[in-house]
Design a protein around this motif. Structure first.
Motif, PDB file in Angstrom:
ATOM      1  N   UNK A 275       0.862  -1.181   0.000  1.00 46.11           N
ATOM      2  CA  UNK A 275       0.000   0.000   0.000  1.00 46.11           C
ATOM      3  C   UNK A 275       0.899   1.231   0.000  1.00 46.11           C
ATOM      4  N   UNK A 276       0.699   2.114  -1.013  1.00 42.81           N
ATOM      5  CA  UNK A 276       1.564   3.268  -1.175  1.00 42.81           C
ATOM      6  C   UNK A 276       0.745   4.497  -1.556  1.00 42.81           C
ATOM      7  N   UNK A 277       1.046   5.629  -0.927  1.00 42.03           N
ATOM      8  CA  UNK A 277       0.463   6.906  -1.344  1.00 42.03           C
ATOM      9  C   UNK A 277       1.314   7.472  -2.470  1.00 42.03           C
ATOM     10  N   UNK A 278       0.659   8.098  -3.441  1.00 41.84           N
ATOM     11  CA  UNK A 278       1.353   8.691  -4.571  1.00 41.84           C
ATOM     12  C   UNK A 278       0.592   9.929  -5.019  1.00 41.84           C
ATOM     13  N   UNK A 279       0.938  10.463  -6.164  1.00 43.69           N
ATOM     14  CA  UNK A 279       0.269  11.650  -6.699  1.00 43.69           C
ATOM     15  C   UNK A 279       0.258  11.584  -8.215  1.00 43.69           C
TER      16      UNK A 279
ATOM     17  N   UNK B 276      -2.222   1.637  -4.864  1.00 40.37           N
ATOM     18  CA  UNK B 276      -1.694   2.999  -4.937  1.00 40.37           C
ATOM     19  C   UNK B 276      -2.841   3.966  -4.682  1.00 40.37           C
ATOM     20  N   UNK B 277      -2.649   4.924  -3.778  1.00 40.04           N
ATOM     21  CA  UNK B 277      -3.677   5.906  -3.432  1.00 40.04           C
ATOM     22  C   UNK B 277      -3.198   7.302  -3.810  1.00 40.04           C
ATOM     23  N   UNK B 278      -4.085   8.082  -4.439  1.00 38.73           N
ATOM     24  CA  UNK B 278      -3.738   9.455  -4.819  1.00 38.73           C
ATOM     25  C   UNK B 278      -4.971  10.345  -4.726  1.00 38.73           C
ATOM     26  N   UNK B 279      -4.723  11.626  -4.537  1.00 42.29           N
ATOM     27  CA  UNK B 279      -5.801  12.613  -4.456  1.00 42.29           C
ATOM     28  C   UNK B 279      -6.166  13.095  -5.856  1.00 42.29           C
ATOM     29  N   UNK B 280      -7.464  13.251  -6.086  1.00 38.62           N
ATOM     30  CA  UNK B 280      -7.952  13.762  -7.365  1.00 38.62           C
ATOM     31  C   UNK B 280      -9.102  14.729  -7.139  1.00 38.62           C
ATOM     32  N   UNK B 281      -9.380  15.528  -8.168  1.00 37.85           N
ATOM     33  CA  UNK B 281     -10.472  16.504  -8.110  1.00 37.85           C
ATOM     34  C   UNK B 281     -11.519  16.177  -9.170  1.00 37.85           C
ATOM     35  N   UNK B 282     -12.751  16.480  -8.892  1.00 36.79           N
ATOM     36  CA  UNK B 282     -13.821  16.287  -9.863  1.00 36.79           C
ATOM     37  C   UNK B 282     -13.470  17.018 -11.152  1.00 36.79           C
ATOM     38  N   UNK B 283     -13.595  16.332 -12.277  1.00 38.77           N
ATOM     39  CA  UNK B 283     -13.301  16.913 -13.573  1.00 38.77           C
ATOM     40  C   UNK B 283     -11.856  16.780 -14.007  1.00 38.77           C
ATOM     41  N   UNK B 284     -10.961  16.442 -13.095  1.00 41.51           N
ATOM     42  CA  UNK B 284      -9.557  16.240 -13.445  1.00 41.51           C
ATOM     43  C   UNK B 284      -9.462  15.014 -14.353  1.00 41.51           C
ATOM     44  N   UNK B 285      -8.542  15.049 -15.299  1.00 41.98           N
ATOM     45  CA  UNK B 285      -8.379  13.947 -16.240  1.00 41.98           C
ATOM     46  C   UNK B 285      -6.996  13.323 -16.058  1.00 41.98           C
ATOM     47  N   UNK B 286      -6.928  11.999 -16.254  1.00 36.97           N
ATOM     48  CA  UNK B 286      -5.640  11.326 -16.133  1.00 36.97           C
ATOM     49  C   UNK B 286      -5.522  10.221 -17.166  1.00 36.97           C
ATOM     50  N   UNK B 287      -4.293   9.803 -17.398  1.00 36.66           N
ATOM     51  CA  UNK B 287      -4.011   8.678 -18.287  1.00 36.66           C
ATOM     52  C   UNK B 287      -2.800   7.921 -17.749  1.00 36.66           C
ATOM     53  N   UNK B 288      -2.713   6.658 -18.160  1.00 29.14           N
ATOM     54  CA  UNK B 288      -1.545   5.827 -17.895  1.00 29.14           C
ATOM     55  C   UNK B 288      -1.204   5.182 -19.231  1.00 29.14           C
TER      56      UNK B 288
ATOM     57  N   UNK C  69      -8.061   4.995  -5.683  1.00 28.69           N
ATOM     58  CA  UNK C  69      -7.227   3.807  -5.513  1.00 28.69           C
ATOM     59  C   UNK C  69      -6.981   3.162  -6.866  1.00 28.69           C
ATOM     60  N   UNK C  70      -5.726   2.929  -7.184  1.00 24.15           N
ATOM     61  CA  UNK C  70      -5.340   2.162  -8.361  1.00 24.15           C
ATOM     62  C   UNK C  70      -4.770   0.841  -7.860  1.00 24.15           C
ATOM     63  N   UNK C  71      -5.430  -0.250  -8.197  1.00 31.81           N
ATOM     64  CA  UNK C  71      -5.000  -1.578  -7.766  1.00 31.81           C
ATOM     65  C   UNK C  71      -4.326  -2.278  -8.937  1.00 31.81           C
TER      66      UNK C  71
ATOM     67  N   UNK D 229       6.813  -7.309 -13.582  1.00 29.27           N
ATOM     68  CA  UNK D 229       7.318  -6.015 -13.146  1.00 29.27           C
ATOM     69  C   UNK D 229       6.663  -4.937 -13.997  1.00 29.27           C
ATOM     70  N   UNK D 230       6.236  -3.848 -13.371  1.00 28.90           N
ATOM     71  CA  UNK D 230       5.515  -2.804 -14.101  1.00 28.90           C
ATOM     72  C   UNK D 230       6.107  -1.426 -13.834  1.00 28.90           C
ATOM     73  N   UNK D 231       5.837  -0.536 -14.777  1.00 33.86           N
ATOM     74  CA  UNK D 231       6.187   0.886 -14.690  1.00 33.86           C
ATOM     75  C   UNK D 231       5.022   1.639 -15.314  1.00 33.86           C
ATOM     76  N   UNK D 232       4.272   2.376 -14.475  1.00 36.53           N
ATOM     77  CA  UNK D 232       3.049   3.044 -14.910  1.00 36.53           C
ATOM     78  C   UNK D 232       3.120   4.532 -14.627  1.00 36.53           C
ATOM     79  N   UNK D 233       3.347   5.373 -15.638  1.00 38.14           N
ATOM     80  CA  UNK D 233       3.333   6.816 -15.428  1.00 38.14           C
ATOM     81  C   UNK D 233       1.883   7.303 -15.260  1.00 38.14           C
ATOM     82  N   UNK D 234       1.582   7.881 -14.125  1.00 35.35           N
ATOM     83  CA  UNK D 234       0.239   8.394 -13.804  1.00 35.35           C
ATOM     84  C   UNK D 234       0.235   9.873 -14.167  1.00 35.35           C
ATOM     85  N   UNK D 235      -0.339  10.199 -15.312  1.00 35.48           N
ATOM     86  CA  UNK D 235      -0.233  11.556 -15.864  1.00 35.48           C
ATOM     87  C   UNK D 235      -1.566  12.295 -15.804  1.00 35.48           C
ATOM     88  N   UNK D 236      -1.473  13.575 -15.508  1.00 31.87           N
ATOM     89  CA  UNK D 236      -2.615  14.460 -15.700  1.00 31.87           C
ATOM     90  C   UNK D 236      -2.727  14.787 -17.172  1.00 31.87           C
ATOM     91  N   UNK D 237      -3.943  14.950 -17.662  1.00 30.53           N
ATOM     92  CA  UNK D 237      -4.162  15.254 -19.088  1.00 30.53           C
ATOM     93  C   UNK D 237      -4.543  16.716 -19.227  1.00 30.53           C
TER      94      UNK D 237
END
Length: 102
Positions: free
Chosen positions: A6-10, A28-40, A82-84, A94-102
């Protein structure tokens, strides 16, 4: 089976890890806002075929996909998301996932 990691991230971070047993999960846990967009996804994304799921703050399922195929997802509410990694106990790798704002 190892305990879940269990890890906090952004948004803007790169999530990396190893699922060493099919039944293992990384949360993985991160804070988000309504309407915010993301991609991996590309560039520099490697999901090793491991599925991921994204849960809203209320626990509702937003998406299930392989990690590098999540594009332009709109977050429905403010709060902690939460991203599981490996939610279905599918496979190690093994993974590498860039969590990007759009």
């Amino acid at each position: 089976i190892r305990p879940d990691r269990v890890t906090d991230t952004a948004i803007g971070s790169v999530l990396t890890g190893t699922i060493d047993q099919p039944e293992a999960h990384d949360l993985w846990f991160f804070e988000g806002r309504a309407g915010q967009r993301l991609s991996i996804g590309p560039p520099d994304c490697d999901d090793a075929g491991i599925p991921v799921e994204l849960l809203a703050p209320d626990g509702g399922l937003l998406i299930v996909a392989t990690g590098c195929t999540i594009e332009d997802v709109e977050l429905p509410e403010d709060g902690t998301y939460e991203l599981t990694v490996n939610p279905n106990d599918d496979r190690p790798g093994t993974y590498r996932l860039p969590l990007r704002g759009v």
